[in-house]
Design an enzyme around this catalytic site. Structure first.
Site, PDB file in Angstrom:
ATOM      1  CG  ASP A 271       0.862  -0.054   9.938  1.00 48.92           C
ATOM      2  OD1 ASP A 271       0.475   0.745  10.799  1.00 48.92           O
ATOM      3  OD2 ASP A 271       0.909   0.229   8.724  1.00 48.92           O
TER       4      ASP A 271
ATOM      5  CE  LYS B   2      -0.215   4.385  13.345  1.00 50.47           C
ATOM      6  NZ  LYS B   2       0.854   4.175  12.422  1.00 50.47           N
ATOM      7  CD  GLU B   3      -6.062   2.257   9.444  1.00 49.12           C
ATOM      8  OE1 GLU B   3      -5.346   2.644  10.397  1.00 49.12           O
ATOM      9  OE2 GLU B   3      -5.571   1.900   8.355  1.00 49.12           O
TER      10      GLU B   3
ATOM     11  CG  HIS C  66      -6.862  -2.483   7.243  1.00 45.64           C
ATOM     12  ND1 HIS C  66      -5.733  -2.445   6.498  1.00 45.64           N
ATOM     13  CD2 HIS C  66      -6.751  -1.407   8.091  1.00 45.64           C
ATOM     14  CE1 HIS C  66      -4.999  -1.397   6.828  1.00 45.64           C
ATOM     15  NE2 HIS C  66      -5.614  -0.748   7.791  1.00 45.64           N
ATOM     16  NE  ARG C  67      -2.026  -2.221   8.957  1.00 47.78           N
ATOM     17  CZ  ARG C  67      -1.743  -2.765   7.763  1.00 47.78           C
ATOM     18  NH1 ARG C  67      -1.780  -4.061   7.593  1.00 47.78           N
ATOM     19  NH2 ARG C  67      -1.408  -2.003   6.726  1.00 47.78           N
TER      20      ARG C  67
ATOM     21  CG  ASP D  80      -5.961   2.732   2.424  1.00 47.45           C
ATOM     22  OD1 ASP D  80      -7.161   2.928   2.683  1.00 47.45           O
ATOM     23  OD2 ASP D  80      -5.071   2.681   3.297  1.00 47.45           O
TER      24      ASP D  80
ATOM     25  CE  LYS E 287      -7.586   2.696   6.003  1.00 48.54           C
ATOM     26  NZ  LYS E 287      -6.140   2.829   5.894  1.00 48.54           N
TER      27      LYS E 287
ATOM     28  CB  SER F 161       6.296   5.553  11.414  1.00 49.11           C
ATOM     29  OG  SER F 161       5.258   5.091  12.251  1.00 49.11           O
TER      30      SER F 161
ATOM     31  CG  ASN G  13     -10.016   5.724   8.149  1.00 52.03           C
ATOM     32  OD1 ASN G  13      -9.374   6.749   8.391  1.00 52.03           O
ATOM     33  ND2 ASN G  13     -10.278   4.810   9.063  1.00 52.03           N
TER      34      ASN G  13
ATOM     35  CE  LYS H 177      -0.955   1.928   3.846  1.00 53.65           C
ATOM     36  NZ  LYS H 177      -1.435   2.288   5.182  1.00 53.65           N
TER      37      LYS H 177
HETATM   38  O1  S3P Z   1       3.886   6.366   5.190  1.00 53.92           O
HETATM   39  C1  S3P Z   1       3.221   5.322   5.161  1.00 53.92           C
HETATM   40  O2  S3P Z   1       3.005   4.694   4.114  1.00 53.92           O
HETATM   41  C2  S3P Z   1       2.680   4.797   6.437  1.00 53.92           C
HETATM   42  C3  S3P Z   1       3.158   5.238   7.644  1.00 53.92           C
HETATM   43  C4  S3P Z   1       2.674   4.719   8.937  1.00 53.92           C
HETATM   44  O3  S3P Z   1       1.875   5.718   9.541  1.00 53.92           O
HETATM   45  P1  S3P Z   1       2.399   6.701  10.727  1.00 53.92           P
HETATM   46  O4  S3P Z   1       3.554   7.450  10.242  1.00 53.92           O
HETATM   47  O5  S3P Z   1       1.186   7.547  10.980  1.00 53.92           O
HETATM   48  O6  S3P Z   1       2.760   5.811  11.892  1.00 53.92           O
HETATM   49  C5  S3P Z   1       1.852   3.446   8.790  1.00 53.92           C
HETATM   50  O7  S3P Z   1       1.125   3.201   9.977  1.00 53.92           O
HETATM   51  C6  S3P Z   1       0.891   3.532   7.644  1.00 53.92           C
HETATM   52  O8  S3P Z   1       0.147   2.352   7.490  1.00 53.92           O
HETATM   53  C7  S3P Z   1       1.626   3.770   6.345  1.00 53.92           C
HETATM   54  C1  PEP Z   2      -2.361   3.080   9.620  1.00 54.95           C
HETATM   55  C2  PEP Z   2      -2.671   2.561   8.439  1.00 54.95           C
HETATM   56  O1  PEP Z   2      -3.084   3.240   7.358  1.00 54.95           O
HETATM   57  P1  PEP Z   2      -3.205   4.775   6.991  1.00 54.95           P
HETATM   58  O2  PEP Z   2      -2.566   5.596   8.073  1.00 54.95           O
HETATM   59  O3  PEP Z   2      -2.482   4.938   5.685  1.00 54.95           O
HETATM   60  O4  PEP Z   2      -4.661   5.042   6.854  1.00 54.95           O
HETATM   61  C3  PEP Z   2      -2.572   1.093   8.215  1.00 54.95           C
HETATM   62  O5  PEP Z   2      -2.651   0.666   7.050  1.00 54.95           O
HETATM   63  O6  PEP Z   2      -2.413   0.339   9.173  1.00 54.95           O
END
Ligand code: S3P
Ligand code: PEP
Length: 466
Positions: A341, A368-369, A418-419, A60, A444, A217, A108, A33
């Site tokens: 994640d 998050k979600e 989804h997770r 997404d 998602k 992250s 989302n 993704k």
């Molecule tokens: O940059 C990205 O692709 C992502 C960064 C992460 O989010 P955070 O930076 O908010 O932790 C992760 O949780 C998300 O699923 C994807």
């Molecule tokens: C946090 C996630 O997604 P996003 O922040 O891109 O919605 C995820 O995919 O677990």
């Protein structure tokens, strides 16, 4: 009760995974993704036509593709959407766009709203980005605050606490030096980095971004830098020498058109590696190695600490739990800030260990979600587990008596996350009677999850729509 390999539709209320023996097999998850949405964005604003192979087809990426098309980017699809041919929008926004503006629906998807907010503010024009109710509770204020002093125009996030919808009215950026906070989400910084070449087009000058304070992250920022370099831009990440210093990111150059093959999704792979760990089996994930761009491949190191054996080739990683030391997984103390994640995946694995598991460094999981600490703890408790919540994570105590009675099923809520659904499916590999609500929320990032899981777990297990 029936078993099927068809996708659960929205009409299917719950799924039940029937416990069985060790899971053994190999699988290649769909495209990443994070890489798909980055590649789409850079191809959309690059010179010429790029081809992306192995892209993820999911909600997404769909909202990203749809939004880009709405603003005039041409995107053709082949191979059921897994190949994307994107013709870059190498122009400032036209006067007619300026007059009408664009209303963009981003569901989302955190990556979509954060990456597009930054890029569209640099491109110029009038936009509104809105999503599902939960998206209007997910913060974007730090990104808006970083952009407000640099845009030639206005940008605001109108829900309480600085959350979407986001309204953008700009003629691009008027300055090339920005500061952003990174303690809530790394996506703000990634968005600004990817927007920088668009701003430089107008000014002719490089962009410099200072990250004030903590950055969560981190591997996703490194992924952004790597992907931008693949597209021909130049990125310098200047990491601070002391713990209290600030990261500086310098960006120069522009995006070329390229051909790119997208890696399988490492966060999705975590469920299959975990299936091996929980069931005492062995699972090989194809298409990923430790050299992958995605930080979440490090989830296998977490499983290794719990006692699993890891084997790698250039193009696969195998988790083998068939000969665990002492025959059992051991609990661990682990900082998952970089791989947040996979916390939900680990939390379910930890139920079957011999000692508690402490997860640290993931306060940002509450944004998050859903609240991936509080809501996760609530659902795990329904399985009979003792869970302690901490400000920065949780402690998961193993189940004393793994074995929910089949005649008293436990319904686990998934909070449109989804997770949650994919992680809770793993509990069903060992516990009888686990029912997962709203299974189609995996769409998602992984619409085919249930079919792929069934293919991997084989005849001894079934997922069942009830
Ligand atoms: O940059 C990205 O692709 C992502 C960064 C992460 O989010 P955070 O930076 O908010 O932790 C992760 O949780 C998300 O699923 C994807
Ligand atoms: C946090 C996630 O997604 P996003 O922040 O891109 O919605 C995820 O995919 O677990």
């Amino acid at each position: 009760m029936n078993s099927t390999t068809e996708l659960p539709s929205d009409a299917i209320a719950t799924v039940r995974v029937i416990p069985g023996g060790p899971v053994r097999g190999s699988i290649r998850p769909p495209g990443s993704k994070s890489l798909t949405n980055r590649a789409l964005l850079m191809a959309a604003f690059g010179r010429g036509t790029s081809q992306l192979d192995g892209a993820l087809v999911s909600e997404d990426t769909h909202v990203m593709t749809d939004s880009l098309r709405k603003i005039g980017v041409q995107i053709e699809t082949e191979d059921a959407g897994r190949t994307l041919v994107v013709t870059g929008l190498q122009r400032a926004i036209s006067p007619s766009d300026q007059a009408t503006g664009h209303d963009l629906y981003i569901a989302n998807s955190g990556t979509t709203v954060r990456f597009l907010t930054a890029a569209l503010s640099a491109l110029g024009g009038h936009y509104t980005l809105r999503g599902v109710p939960r998206m209007h509770e997910r913060p974007i204020g730090d990104l808006v605050q970083a952009l407000s002093p640099v845009v030639d125009g206005t940008i605001e996030a109108v829900s309480d606490g600085g959350c979407p919808p986001v309204h953008i009215h700009t003629n691009g950026w008027a300055k090339q030096e920005l500061s952003v906070a990174g303690n809530v989400s790394s996506q703000y910084l990634s968005g600004l980095m990817m927007a920088a070449p668009l701003a430089s087009r107008r000014s002719g000058a490089p962009v410099s971004i200072r990250v004030v304070g903590e950055l969560v992250s981190r591997p996703y920022v490194e992924m952004t830098a790597d992907a931008m370099q693949v597209f021909g831009a130049s990125v310098d990440l200047i990491w601070p020498e002391s713990a209290t210093g600030d990261l500086i990111v310098q960006i120069n150059g522009d995006y070329d058109s390229i051909g790119w093959s997208i890696e399988p999704d490492a966060s999705a792979a975590s469920y299959f590696w975990a299936a091996a760990a929980i069931s005492g089996g062995d699972v090989t994930v194809r298409g990923l190695s430790r050299a992958a761009t995605q930080g979440d491949v490090a989830f296998v190191d977490v499983l290794q600490q719990m006692g699993c054996r890891i084997e790698e080739t250039d193009d696969s990683i195998r988790v083998d739990a068939s000969e665990l030391p002492g025959g059992k997984l051991r609990g661990i103390d682990v900082d998952m800030n970089a791989i947040s994640d996979t916390v939900q995946t680990l939390s379910v694995v930890a139920l079957f260990a011999t000692s508690p598991t402490r997860v640290r460094g993931v306060a940002h999981n509450r944004f998050k979600e859903t609240d991936r600490i509080g809501d996760l703890a609530r659902e795990l408790r329904k399985l009979g587990a003792t869970i302690q919540e901490h400000e920065d994570g949780m402690t998961i105590h193993p189940l004393v008596d793994p074995g929910v009675s089949a005649d008293s099923p436990v319904r686990l809520d998934t909070y449109h996350d989804h997770r949650m659904a994919m992680s809770f499916s793993l509990a069903g590999l060992r516990l009888d009677g686990v029912q997962i609500e709203n299974p189609s929320c995996t769409g998602k990032t992984y619409p085919n999850y249930w079919a792929d899981l069934e293919q991997l777990i084989g005849r001894s297990h079934h997922w069942t729509a009830e």
